[in-house]
Design a protein around this motif. Structure first.
Motif, PDB file in Angstrom:
ATOM      1  N   ARG A 142     -37.788 134.781  91.879  1.00 11.76           N
ATOM      2  CA  ARG A 142     -38.257 135.923  92.671  1.00 11.76           C
ATOM      3  C   ARG A 142     -38.826 135.476  94.011  1.00 11.76           C
ATOM      4  NH1 ARG A 142     -39.488 140.898  89.995  1.00 11.76           N
ATOM      5  NH2 ARG A 142     -39.142 140.837  87.741  1.00 11.76           N
ATOM      6  N   GLY A 143     -39.515 134.347  94.020  1.00 11.79           N
ATOM      7  CA  GLY A 143     -40.291 133.992  95.206  1.00 11.79           C
ATOM      8  C   GLY A 143     -39.593 133.055  96.168  1.00 11.79           C
ATOM      9  N   ASN A 144     -38.567 132.355  95.710  1.00 13.07           N
ATOM     10  CA  ASN A 144     -37.965 131.310  96.529  1.00 13.07           C
ATOM     11  C   ASN A 144     -37.091 131.889  97.629  1.00 13.07           C
ATOM     12  OD1 ASN A 144     -37.390 128.765  97.380  1.00 13.07           O
ATOM     13  ND2 ASN A 144     -36.210 128.163  95.591  1.00 13.07           N
ATOM     14  N   THR A 145     -36.909 131.082  98.647  1.00 10.80           N
ATOM     15  CA  THR A 145     -35.969 131.407  99.716  1.00 10.80           C
ATOM     16  C   THR A 145     -34.669 130.664  99.450  1.00 10.80           C
ATOM     17  OG1 THR A 145     -37.777 131.612 101.274  1.00 10.80           O
ATOM     18  CG2 THR A 145     -35.579 131.286 102.206  1.00 10.80           C
ATOM     19  N   PHE A 146     -33.584 131.389  99.277  1.00 15.64           N
ATOM     20  CA  PHE A 146     -32.287 130.748  99.082  1.00 15.64           C
ATOM     21  C   PHE A 146     -31.426 131.011 100.306  1.00 15.64           C
ATOM     22  CE2 PHE A 146     -33.839 131.855  94.817  1.00 15.64           C
ATOM     23  CZ  PHE A 146     -33.802 130.622  94.211  1.00 15.64           C
ATOM     24  N   MET A 196     -33.536 137.082  97.207  1.00 13.46           N
ATOM     25  CA  MET A 196     -32.102 137.027  96.931  1.00 13.46           C
ATOM     26  C   MET A 196     -31.764 137.816  95.667  1.00 13.46           C
ATOM     27  SD  MET A 196     -29.170 135.428  97.550  1.00 13.46           S
ATOM     28  CE  MET A 196     -29.453 133.887  98.421  1.00 13.46           C
ATOM     29  N   PHE A 197     -32.677 137.817  94.709  1.00 20.44           N
ATOM     30  CA  PHE A 197     -32.423 138.532  93.461  1.00 20.44           C
ATOM     31  C   PHE A 197     -33.226 139.837  93.441  1.00 20.44           C
ATOM     32  CE2 PHE A 197     -31.647 134.027  92.574  1.00 20.44           C
ATOM     33  CZ  PHE A 197     -30.327 134.103  92.137  1.00 20.44           C
ATOM     34  N   SER A 198     -32.524 140.936  93.155  1.00 24.98           N
ATOM     35  CA  SER A 198     -33.171 142.249  93.204  1.00 24.98           C
ATOM     36  C   SER A 198     -34.160 142.397  92.045  1.00 24.98           C
ATOM     37  CB  SER A 198     -32.111 143.343  93.095  1.00 24.98           C
ATOM     38  OG  SER A 198     -31.554 143.348  91.790  1.00 24.98           O
ATOM     39  N   PRO A 199     -35.182 143.221  92.227  1.00 29.76           N
ATOM     40  CA  PRO A 199     -36.150 143.448  91.140  1.00 29.76           C
ATOM     41  C   PRO A 199     -35.469 143.956  89.867  1.00 29.76           C
ATOM     42  CG  PRO A 199     -36.969 144.337  93.208  1.00 29.76           C
ATOM     43  CD  PRO A 199     -35.571 143.899  93.476  1.00 29.76           C
ATOM     44  N   GLU A 200     -34.441 144.831  89.999  1.00 30.57           N
ATOM     45  CA  GLU A 200     -33.761 145.355  88.805  1.00 30.57           C
ATOM     46  C   GLU A 200     -33.077 144.210  88.049  1.00 30.57           C
ATOM     47  OE1 GLU A 200     -32.712 146.481  92.026  1.00 30.57           O
ATOM     48  OE2 GLU A 200     -34.540 147.712  91.915  1.00 30.57           O
ATOM     49  N   TYR A 236     -24.668 129.436  91.405  1.00 31.15           N
ATOM     50  CA  TYR A 236     -23.661 130.454  91.719  1.00 31.15           C
ATOM     51  C   TYR A 236     -23.378 131.349  90.520  1.00 31.15           C
ATOM     52  CZ  TYR A 236     -19.357 128.027  89.963  1.00 31.15           C
ATOM     53  OH  TYR A 236     -18.365 127.451  89.224  1.00 31.15           O
ATOM     54  N   LYS A 237     -23.659 130.850  89.309  1.00 30.63           N
ATOM     55  CA  LYS A 237     -23.523 131.711  88.139  1.00 30.63           C
ATOM     56  C   LYS A 237     -24.564 132.833  88.206  1.00 30.63           C
ATOM     57  CE  LYS A 237     -21.104 131.369  85.172  1.00 30.63           C
ATOM     58  NZ  LYS A 237     -19.653 131.603  84.838  1.00 30.63           N
ATOM     59  N   LEU A 238     -25.752 132.516  88.677  1.00 30.08           N
ATOM     60  CA  LEU A 238     -26.777 133.553  88.799  1.00 30.08           C
ATOM     61  C   LEU A 238     -26.402 134.555  89.890  1.00 30.08           C
ATOM     62  CD1 LEU A 238     -30.173 131.659  88.352  1.00 30.08           C
ATOM     63  CD2 LEU A 238     -28.527 132.459  86.652  1.00 30.08           C
ATOM     64  N   LEU A 239     -25.873 134.046  90.998  1.00 34.03           N
ATOM     65  CA  LEU A 239     -25.437 134.947  92.077  1.00 34.03           C
ATOM     66  C   LEU A 239     -24.329 135.875  91.584  1.00 34.03           C
ATOM     67  CD1 LEU A 239     -25.239 132.634  95.231  1.00 34.03           C
ATOM     68  CD2 LEU A 239     -26.984 134.357  94.694  1.00 34.03           C
ATOM     69  N   MET A 240     -23.342 135.283  90.887  1.00 34.88           N
ATOM     70  CA  MET A 240     -22.229 136.108  90.380  1.00 34.88           C
ATOM     71  C   MET A 240     -22.719 137.057  89.298  1.00 34.88           C
ATOM     72  SD  MET A 240     -18.876 133.646  90.354  1.00 34.88           S
ATOM     73  CE  MET A 240     -19.596 132.299  89.467  1.00 34.88           C
ATOM     74  N   CYS A 241     -23.648 136.576  88.486  1.00 39.47           N
ATOM     75  CA  CYS A 241     -24.207 137.407  87.419  1.00 39.47           C
ATOM     76  C   CYS A 241     -24.853 138.655  88.013  1.00 39.47           C
ATOM     77  CB  CYS A 241     -25.237 136.585  86.644  1.00 39.47           C
ATOM     78  SG  CYS A 241     -26.030 137.470  85.301  1.00 39.47           S
TER      79      CYS A 241
END
Lengths: 432, 432
Positions: free
Chosen positions: B90-94, B100-104, B30-35
């Motif tokens: 980049r490749g996983n399904t969450f 889930m994580f944008s390229p930028e 969740y830190k990565l999501l919030m980040c």
């Protein structure tokens, strides 16, 4: 940061089995001492040893695959003394004595392979017998027992999950450590590992020894297991066992020779050994009678090992005997080695410290106390022995101080009881 | 047959320290999501995070060597995302969603090193502060806590013997397994590991996860720890935390903006996420008031996470709220995540199953329950957090549903209580 060691992994592929016994000296030290004694004193005697499972409810032949058992026994027959093991036996100091093993014995031992076995299934049990020259056959006892106990354990462990196994060993380790913590700090305690024959496994016995080293320090005086003594650089411990008087007795041609046989054994031993190796094992045909009739030179021996019957009663008999022969019991050693666990050790230590020197040989309940750790106690140790059952075709007899440990044909038991003057005995439960 | 892997051993020589955190994604998901959310929505916001040890009796600066702490923190600053970790993110399904994580965000993350820290000792405690851009500073929270908890543990473990350590872990493992056995077979249980921040150690957390996998099967839904999720091929779990409303609130220029701030957070989140990621964390400024004033679109969210106060009371408030807004609570998810242990989990599961969907985030008492295993409980976990304390120079405030978890300057707490209409609160002990 654990890298896979590919070479080790590939090397392991070569094993068709996971061998339980991997060394000829993964055996009790006293078996080697007795083997040498037999090699010198009774080189031609032919004997038979048999497996006896006293716990009839543990139906070994239903738990253990016969093929696997054969593979393990065959593997043991492929073993020979390694150069390092031979060097250890030749060069080490045992009980303060160098060259405990004679060059003739060592040369013979270096060329030894264990003799064949006979295996049959009957009535849910294995009939496992070893026949041949006494000095060779005698070395089967400990590895045969260890293999059966461990194969039975593996049959149970095979059904468990990976983490379940981790937890099982975690619980066993905790139990072990709690025992050691109870023994820790008991003034003057001296205790050895005697648990090879009915151990859970080699690795577990080795773990128990490590625990004793760290937990008990100098109170831990060594292990009966030669291989572990070598590996952990500690003392190998042990003296002699019932098989010597049992075979000597079977070889006797008359009642008079029979009555003398147990003393002949110790006379041979007296010539070959001194100091801490002069330990009397008096219970083969009844402790009381044995001591009453003992020659005076036996009173000079270092101590007595109590291996059946009520241990406190046995020690009192020994103390009374020394006193009656004008010896100071405080100079004598009593070794307790029968079915010990922490409670009993603490109780006996308390009762006898100051009155005699006390030492303990802690066996199965040190190296295999998995009681209560699995459903239906499927890993609890059970009572299984491997004994000399005949010598030169004549049956052997053991009376012991506990009639439940007696063995031999009924008419011979009657004869032995008469010859050794054994009366009523108190029956005690045999746990392991 | 364990051969020494010399290469690994030599490679290990190169470490001056034994690093506690060895990967940038040894962090909560969740830190990565919030980040990422911060990276997109508040890219320029400057914040400060501080370590707060609520357990004043644990005098960390007396237990932990400052030099060792600096080495561990410096090591974390040397970490960057590995190619494999980047590929995984980049490749996983969450939560059933790809990319889930944008390229930028990923490009930025691949180039990230954590910003500097400020460390001082005061009054037996460490003052540890991280300042800089929010998206960078936020990633310090979990590794900083994990480092302090583990260094404190190491200080205790350093004094223990080798076998004593084995027994300690054996006991901890047994305790862990006994908990899992109690949870086993509870119909419909759903439980995740939330224990990264105050874990005993990385290896121990990983061990706990393995135990959950084997012991609970499908009832174990995943771990908050990204690195362990990757390594064990299980689901990474988590949504959002108090820092979002706390920073948004601190940035508010008026009471009206302040009152709106918690909803602005969720409005941003609503735009970026759907499904199981739409979980409301309602307690930052009091659950009751937050829900009463919530806009209607929030009632469509998947569920609510209860993270302070009496959890049963919190869940009842949530259920009443859904009902009052015409929603069927049985379609909604309640996630309990505050100071859970087995008893509480079983009790809450029993009480709420059938009334709502229930899920548990089991934290410190899963991954660090060493209570009762050492003298004076020297390894028991304690209550330590690392929080956003200011944003753009303005102090942050948290009220929570438990006044003992409140933080911020007193006058600001008074102001927030007024703005959010928080009245009397029930104080509850904070264990971890």
């Amino acid at each position: 940061m654990h890298a896979l060691d590919i070479a080790t992994r590939v090397w392991n592929h070569k094993w068709k089995i996971d061998p339980i016994v991997r060394s000829l000296i993964d055996n009790d030290f006293y078996k080697l001492l007795m083997c040498q004694s037999v090699f010198h004193n009774k080189p031609d005697t032919q004997v038979a040893f048999s497996l006896i499972n006293r716990s009839k409810s543990v139906r070994l032949a239903e738990l253990i695959d016969e093929g696997e058992l054969r593979e393990q026994l065959d593997h043991i027959r492929s073993l020979s003394l390694t150069r390092g093991e031979s060097t250890f036996l030749r060069g080490n100091t045992f009980y303060g004595k160098r060259q405990m093993f004679s060059p003739e014995f060592m040369t013979w031992f270096e060329n030894l392979r264990l003799p064949p076995y006979h295996l049959e299934k009957r009535d849910g049990q294995f009939e496992l017998t070893f026949e041949g020259t006494w000095a060779e056959v005698t070395l089967w006892e400990i590895p045969a027992l260890a293999v059966l106990m461990e194969l039975r354990g593996r049959a149970v462990l095979d059904r468990m999950g990976r983490f379940e196994l981790q937890v099982l060993y975690a619980r066993a380790l905790t139990k072990l450590w709690e025992k050691i913590e109870r023994l820790r700090g008991i003034e003057g305690l001296r205790i050895a590992d005697f648990g090879t024959r009915r151990r859970h496994s080699y690795l577990w016995q080795d773990r128990c020894v490590q625990a004793m080293i760290e937990g008990l320090g100098n109170a831990f005086v060594g292990t009966s297991n030669c291989h572990i003594a070598m590996k952990r650089d500690i003392e190998a411990i042990g003296t002699n066992a019932h098989e010597l008087p049992m075979v000597y007795a079977a070889l006797a041609d008359s009642d008079a020779e029979l009555a003398r046989a147990p003393y002949d054994v110790l006379s041979d031993w007296h010539r070959d050994h001194d100091g801490n190796l002069r330990i009397i094992l008096p219970d083969t045909y009844g402790t009381k009678g044995f001591l009453d009739r003992a020659p005076d030179w036996l009173t000079q021996w270092t101590g007595i090992r109590i291996d059946s019957g009520d241990p406190a009663k046995g020690a009192e008999i020994a103390i009374d005997w020394w006193k009656s022969r004008g010896e100071d019991p405080r100079e004598k050693l009593v070794i307790f080695s029968d079915g010990l666990d922490v409670e009993k050790i603490i109780e006996l230590h308390k009762r006898f410290t100051g009155r005699v020197k006390v030492s303990f040989g802690w066996g199965t309940l040190l190296t295999n106390d998995f009681r209560g750790l699995t459903p239906e106690d499927s890993l609890a140790p059970f009572s299984m022995v491997c004994k000399a059952v005949s010598a030169e075709g004549r049956p052997t007899v053991k009376l012991s101080d506990n009639p439940r440990k007696a063995m031999g044909p009924e008419d011979e038991i009657t004869r032995y009881k008469r010859v050794f003057g054994v009366g009523e005995q108190e029956a005690m439960e045999v746990v392991v």
